[in-house]
Write a protein that holds these residues in place. Structure first.
Motif, PDB file in Angstrom:
ATOM      1  N   PHE A 141       0.849  -1.193   0.000  1.00  0.00           N
ATOM      2  CA  PHE A 141       0.000   0.000   0.000  1.00  0.00           C
ATOM      3  C   PHE A 141       0.885   1.243   0.000  1.00  0.00           C
ATOM      4  N   PHE A 142       0.579   2.167  -0.890  1.00  0.00           N
ATOM      5  CA  PHE A 142       1.370   3.385  -1.004  1.00  0.00           C
ATOM      6  C   PHE A 142       0.630   4.572  -0.397  1.00  0.00           C
ATOM      7  N   ALA A 149      -2.797   2.000  -4.619  1.00  0.00           N
ATOM      8  CA  ALA A 149      -2.577   3.442  -4.457  1.00  0.00           C
ATOM      9  C   ALA A 149      -3.916   4.158  -4.530  1.00  0.00           C
ATOM     10  N   GLY A 150      -4.098   5.144  -3.641  1.00  0.00           N
ATOM     11  CA  GLY A 150      -5.382   5.835  -3.565  1.00  0.00           C
ATOM     12  C   GLY A 150      -5.332   7.303  -3.923  1.00  0.00           C
ATOM     13  N   ASN A 151      -4.181   7.783  -4.367  1.00  0.00           N
ATOM     14  CA  ASN A 151      -4.052   9.226  -4.629  1.00  0.00           C
ATOM     15  C   ASN A 151      -3.894   9.566  -6.099  1.00  0.00           C
ATOM     16  N   PRO A 180      -6.644   9.333 -13.396  1.00  0.00           N
ATOM     17  CA  PRO A 180      -6.266   9.304 -14.809  1.00  0.00           C
ATOM     18  C   PRO A 180      -5.685  10.647 -15.252  1.00  0.00           C
ATOM     19  N   PRO A 181      -4.653  10.639 -16.094  1.00  0.00           N
ATOM     20  CA  PRO A 181      -4.123   9.459 -16.797  1.00  0.00           C
ATOM     21  C   PRO A 181      -3.138   8.630 -15.987  1.00  0.00           C
ATOM     22  N   PHE A 182      -2.932   8.996 -14.713  1.00  0.00           N
ATOM     23  CA  PHE A 182      -1.988   8.245 -13.901  1.00  0.00           C
ATOM     24  C   PHE A 182      -2.664   7.064 -13.218  1.00  0.00           C
ATOM     25  N   GLY A 183      -1.860   6.139 -12.766  1.00  0.00           N
ATOM     26  CA  GLY A 183      -2.291   4.970 -12.020  1.00  0.00           C
ATOM     27  C   GLY A 183      -1.024   4.315 -11.507  1.00  0.00           C
ATOM     28  N   ASP A 227      -5.789   0.540  -8.268  1.00  0.00           N
ATOM     29  CA  ASP A 227      -6.021   1.935  -7.906  1.00  0.00           C
ATOM     30  C   ASP A 227      -7.379   2.063  -7.233  1.00  0.00           C
ATOM     31  N   PHE A 228      -7.452   2.909  -6.220  1.00  0.00           N
ATOM     32  CA  PHE A 228      -8.709   3.199  -5.540  1.00  0.00           C
ATOM     33  C   PHE A 228      -8.743   4.679  -5.218  1.00  0.00           C
TER      34      PHE A 228
END
Length: 276
Positions: free
Chosen positions: A69-70, A98-100, A103-106, A135-136
């Motif tokens: 978990f990040f 990762a929860g932060n 899109p377009p990131f993941g 991703d959440f």
């Protein structure tokens, strides 16, 4: 059910690794915390401390199944991932959360960017382990394995960050790193994650004097951490994400003052283990 609940600090430093004789007692690796909930392995952050953790896991000689978990994906929290030996062994399985990111990131794209030319000699297709990317949105409740509940909330940090409340077998660990906020004012979501925690690990990068010129950098002070612990009625407060400019002598002085203000306060030390 195996109800053992342990926390092992593999990396406790913020921003940049700082090995050397001046930091040898508290440690110089960047954030990585190994948590065991019974037979389940959960890892929080993948800073340089994840490399020695990976070596220790490989030495056990058995298949590894774990969740990572990040808090977020700034370099000090992911720099160790390319050097995490189990990623290169097909016997092992990992889920990266990762929860932060939005899109377009993941989290998968972060890994691809971290290990890309001309910044790194190999890419993530070199990994042989079974890795899934999840991703959440910070604020969701996660159930990564039987008996483990993770409540999450956004933290105040550039590019966003996620705080975690891990509940297992009637005990609670709060992992709240890289959080700023107005001095002495705490987001209700952050307080809720810390409420009544048996152990709360918190970003204590700066002193009050230091933060005066570091507003907006996304970090807190150890004094604000103590205030949060009091407001949330935390049982044991743990100082974490140590400033790389704070050598062992400086950490000793900060720790002594923090314990004077809130008896029972502890300081994260690389390699130390806490049983909840």
């Amino acid at each position: 059910m195996n109800s053992k609940f342990t926390v092992c600090f593999r990396g406790v430093r913020g921003s940049i690794p700082c090995p050397g004789p001046e930091t040898v007692r508290y440690g110089g690796n960047t954030p990585c915390v190994e948590v065991r909930c019974g037979d389940h392995l959960l890892i929080f952050d993948g800073g340089t401390g994840i490399r020695p953790l990976g070596n220790a896991l490989m030495a056990q000689g058995t298949p590894i199944d774990a969740d990572i978990f990040f808090s977020h994906c700034h370099v000090d929290h992911v720099a160790g991932l390319p050097f995490f030996a189990p990623f290169y062994d097909a016997a092992h399985s990992f889920r990266l959360w990762a929860g932060n990111l939005s899109p377009p990131f993941g989290i998968e794209k972060v890994m691809q960017s971290l290990m890309s030319h001309p910044l790194f000699p190999i890419e993530i297709d070199a990994f042989n382990a079974k890795i899934s990317y999840r991703d959440f949105r910070a604020g969701e409740v996660l159930n990564p394995c039987d008996g483990v509940t993770l409540r999450t909330a956004p933290l105040d940090h550039p590019d966003g960050a996620t705080g975690y409340r891990l509940e297992y077998a009637g005990r609670v660990l709060a992992y709240l790193t890289d959080n700023e906020g107005p001095p002495g004012v705490f987001d209700p979501g952050v307080v809720a994650l810390a409420r009544g925690a048996d152990l709360a690990i918190y970003d204590c990068t700066f002193t009050e004097d230091e933060i005066a010129s570091k507003a907006g950098w996304g970090h807190s002070t150890w004094r604000d951490g103590l205030r949060l612990a009091d407001e949330a009625k935390v049982k044991t407060f743990c100082m974490f994400h140590h400033n790389p400019d704070h050598d062992d002598a400086a950490m000793d002085a900060i720790a002594a003052e923090a314990r004077r203000m809130r008896p029972g306060t502890i300081v994260a030390i690389e390699g130390s283990v806490i049983e909840l």
